[in-house]
Design a protein around this motif. Structure first.
Motif, PDB file in Angstrom:
ATOM      1  N   PHE A 156      24.540  -9.458  34.329  1.00 26.69           N
ATOM      2  CA  PHE A 156      25.870  -9.520  33.725  1.00 26.69           C
ATOM      3  C   PHE A 156      25.889 -10.500  32.552  1.00 26.69           C
ATOM      4  CE2 PHE A 156      26.891  -7.527  37.691  1.00 26.69           C
ATOM      5  CZ  PHE A 156      28.028  -6.776  37.443  1.00 26.69           C
ATOM      6  N   GLN A 157      25.143 -11.587  32.684  1.00 31.14           N
ATOM      7  CA  GLN A 157      25.141 -12.593  31.624  1.00 31.14           C
ATOM      8  C   GLN A 157      24.509 -12.072  30.337  1.00 31.14           C
ATOM      9  OE1 GLN A 157      23.168 -15.861  33.594  1.00 31.14           O
ATOM     10  NE2 GLN A 157      25.097 -16.849  34.100  1.00 31.14           N
ATOM     11  N   HIS A 182      37.671  -5.941  34.781  1.00 28.39           N
ATOM     12  CA  HIS A 182      36.965  -5.304  35.900  1.00 28.39           C
ATOM     13  C   HIS A 182      35.533  -5.811  36.005  1.00 28.39           C
ATOM     14  CE1 HIS A 182      40.342  -2.607  36.318  1.00 28.39           C
ATOM     15  NE2 HIS A 182      40.206  -2.193  35.066  1.00 28.39           N
ATOM     16  N   ILE A 183      34.844  -5.881  34.880  1.00 27.79           N
ATOM     17  CA  ILE A 183      33.458  -6.350  34.877  1.00 27.79           C
ATOM     18  C   ILE A 183      33.397  -7.826  35.223  1.00 27.79           C
ATOM     19  CG2 ILE A 183      31.426  -6.707  33.407  1.00 27.79           C
ATOM     20  CD1 ILE A 183      32.236  -4.150  31.915  1.00 27.79           C
ATOM     21  N   PRO A 194      33.757   1.139  42.278  1.00 28.38           N
ATOM     22  CA  PRO A 194      34.909   1.658  41.526  1.00 28.38           C
ATOM     23  C   PRO A 194      35.416   0.681  40.475  1.00 28.38           C
ATOM     24  CG  PRO A 194      35.170   2.073  43.874  1.00 28.38           C
ATOM     25  CD  PRO A 194      33.989   1.162  43.732  1.00 28.38           C
ATOM     26  N   THR A 195      35.411  -0.622  40.812  1.00 27.23           N
ATOM     27  CA  THR A 195      35.874  -1.629  39.860  1.00 27.23           C
ATOM     28  C   THR A 195      34.949  -1.715  38.657  1.00 27.23           C
ATOM     29  OG1 THR A 195      36.851  -2.920  41.665  1.00 27.23           O
ATOM     30  CG2 THR A 195      36.492  -4.062  39.581  1.00 27.23           C
ATOM     31  N   LEU A 196      33.655  -1.773  38.916  1.00 27.99           N
ATOM     32  CA  LEU A 196      32.693  -1.909  37.827  1.00 27.99           C
ATOM     33  C   LEU A 196      32.684  -0.675  36.932  1.00 27.99           C
ATOM     34  CD1 LEU A 196      30.525  -3.581  36.468  1.00 27.99           C
ATOM     35  CD2 LEU A 196      28.858  -2.681  38.103  1.00 27.99           C
ATOM     36  N   VAL A 197      32.761   0.511  37.528  1.00 25.43           N
ATOM     37  CA  VAL A 197      32.757   1.733  36.725  1.00 25.43           C
ATOM     38  C   VAL A 197      33.998   1.803  35.841  1.00 25.43           C
ATOM     39  CG1 VAL A 197      32.886   4.258  36.833  1.00 25.43           C
ATOM     40  CG2 VAL A 197      31.281   3.034  38.297  1.00 25.43           C
ATOM     41  N   SER A 198      35.126   1.299  36.324  1.00 24.40           N
ATOM     42  CA  SER A 198      36.330   1.249  35.489  1.00 24.40           C
ATOM     43  C   SER A 198      36.074   0.390  34.253  1.00 24.40           C
ATOM     44  CB  SER A 198      37.508   0.685  36.286  1.00 24.40           C
ATOM     45  OG  SER A 198      37.883   1.550  37.323  1.00 24.40           O
ATOM     46  N   ALA A 218      35.789   1.676  30.287  1.00 21.61           N
ATOM     47  CA  ALA A 218      36.562   1.074  29.200  1.00 21.61           C
ATOM     48  C   ALA A 218      35.651   0.581  28.086  1.00 21.61           C
ATOM     49  CB  ALA A 218      37.404  -0.083  29.748  1.00 21.61           C
ATOM     50  N   ALA A 219      34.493   0.023  28.455  1.00 23.64           N
ATOM     51  CA  ALA A 219      33.560  -0.485  27.447  1.00 23.64           C
ATOM     52  C   ALA A 219      33.035   0.644  26.566  1.00 23.64           C
ATOM     53  CB  ALA A 219      32.402  -1.218  28.119  1.00 23.64           C
TER      54      ALA A 219
END
Length: 431
Positions: free
Chosen positions: A77-78, A89-90, A135-139, A143-144
């Protein structure tokens, strides 16, 4: 402790690394360590004839591995571009990994059986924070992908990032669920079902799992359309093999859901009353198991096939509509940093409070199958097309040495080929 650094004012076309915004010295220390992989063969052998000493050794391995693997996840992630990483979300998923890392890293070393029980229970409790991970990460990834191309965000690189994140997550989740299952089995002081080896089932039946998935899909189809095609099972119905039942159930549900929905949709467009059946054929072999799912649901175009495995789609919209972030976000004003710092503090406080609420008197942690279905919802998102169903199904198959491939004929139907790796030769598969 997370050190929040104010990011320098950026210009359009430049994507700052998330590590310039969120950092932790302990993460860097643990991320420099290599994880020690365990072969499936060793895990299966270890699961037999459990003793207190074996339980302690298993949990000591877990205590050593989880912080290292979580640190590797945080590091992924970093390395994201700043404009991607600060998507709420990410950012939330990154914080979940950071908070869990800090909580597990801070526990005293496991030396006794009682400490082993406590650590396994605590780790499973903390893992509940990760229930909405996908589901949160895919959202956030979806968006990205809507960001303007001049910001330097590559949809292909985001898909590769998701592949890495999901693969790492599967490793962590399976090893935790497997060892927690061993602890629970030994704790019950009852004869452990010989068919179960931790989280793995030694005689998993594809026909039974197809039946279970079909029941769920049929109920959803009747609720939405008032009808459902027959799902006909053919081939080696008596085949059994060593596998993770929860993973197989999800794979079959996702593929059968698509086949049934396309079949009903196509018949409605063609105005035909009789629904052609969905044919599922099981083919057993010495080292693999194959499942073919065939429908006459009209198929789809070549472009849809190319994009079937992408995470979150590729639509392009305006940044403010997609991200729902402060208006200062697309100009680089310092206000967006203040907003994000506030989000970090709030979310971190909520997560830490939940982790501290753990008590050994809590009900036993859920198993891997329940974990998967809780994560995706009781009805697995209904019959609608999710933005991650097929990629997750393929990730589950590939994780244990298998794969999924799709062939489609536009105007006729589709055939999905599922290859499931045989775990009897578990020395070639690690987790």
């Amino acid at each position: 402790m997370i050190v929040i650094r104010r990011a320098a004012r950026r210009t359009h076309g430049r994507a700052l690394s998330a590590s310039a915004y969120l950092d932790s010295p302990f993460v860097q220390q643990y991320a420099a360590m290599r994880s020690e992989k365990m072969t499936m063969a060793y895990a299966f052998d270890f699961a037999r004839n459990l003793t207190e000493r074996k339980i302690v050794l298993a949990v000591q391995y877990l205590q050593k591995e989880l912080p290292v693997r979580l640190a590797h996840a945080v590091q992924l992630f970093q390395h994201l571009p700043y404009i991607v990483a600060v998507n709420p979300h990410i950012l939330e998923v990154m914080l979940v990994n950071l908070v869990t890392f800090d909580a597990l890293r801070g526990l005293p070393p496991v030396e006794t059986y009682e400490q082993a029980k406590h650590y396994a229970g605590f780790a499973m409790h903390a893992a509940q924070l990760h229930m909405n991970f996908l589901p949160t990460l895919v959202s956030g990834i979806s968006a990205a992908k809507m960001l303007p191309s001049e910001l330097g965000v590559s949809a292909t690189e985001l898909d590769l990032f998701m592949d890495d994140v999901v693969r790492q997550r599967l490793n962590r989740r399976v090893i935790l669920a497997h060892i927690a299952a061993l602890v629970e089995a030994f704790q019950k002081k009852t004869a452990h079902d010989e068919d179960w080896l931790g989280a793995f089932h030694g005689r998993c039946s594809p026909a039974e799992e197809i039946g279970h998935a079909t029941e769920i899909v049929r109920e959803l189809s009747m609720r939405r359309f008032g009808k459902c095609p027959e799902v006909r099972i053919e081939g080696d119905k008596d085949a059994v093999f060593k596998y993770l039942p929860g993973h197989l159930k999800y794979i079959l549900f996702e593929l059968l859901k698509n086949a049934v929905r396309h079949t009903v949709d196509w018949s409605m467009r063609q105005r035909t009353e009789q629904l052609p059946p969905v044919i599922v054929r099981i083919c057993d072999s010495p080292d693999r198991l194959y499942i073919k799912i065939q429908d006459l649901g009209g198929g789809f175009g070549a472009e849809a096939v190319r994009h079937a495995w992408e995470w979150g789609g590729r639509k392009k919209f305006q940044i403010k509509d997609s991200l729902q972030l402060p208006e200062t976000m697309d100009t680089g004003d310092a206000g967006d940093v203040d907003k994000t710092e506030e989000l970090i503090r709030t979310k971190r406080g909520e997560m830490e409070a939940f982790i501290k609420s753990y008590s050994q008197t809590d009900k036993p942690p859920i198993g891997l199958t329940e974990w998967i279905f809780t994560e995706h919802g009781s009805d697995m998102g209904g019959l609608t097309t999710s933005r991650h169903g097929l990629p997750v199904a393929r990730a589950y198959a590939r994780y244990l040495g298998g794969d999924i491939a799709i062939e489609t004929l536009h105007g006729v139907g589709s055939t999905v080929y599922v290859t499931l790796g045989g775990l009897d030769s578990g020395d070639r598969i690690t987790f």
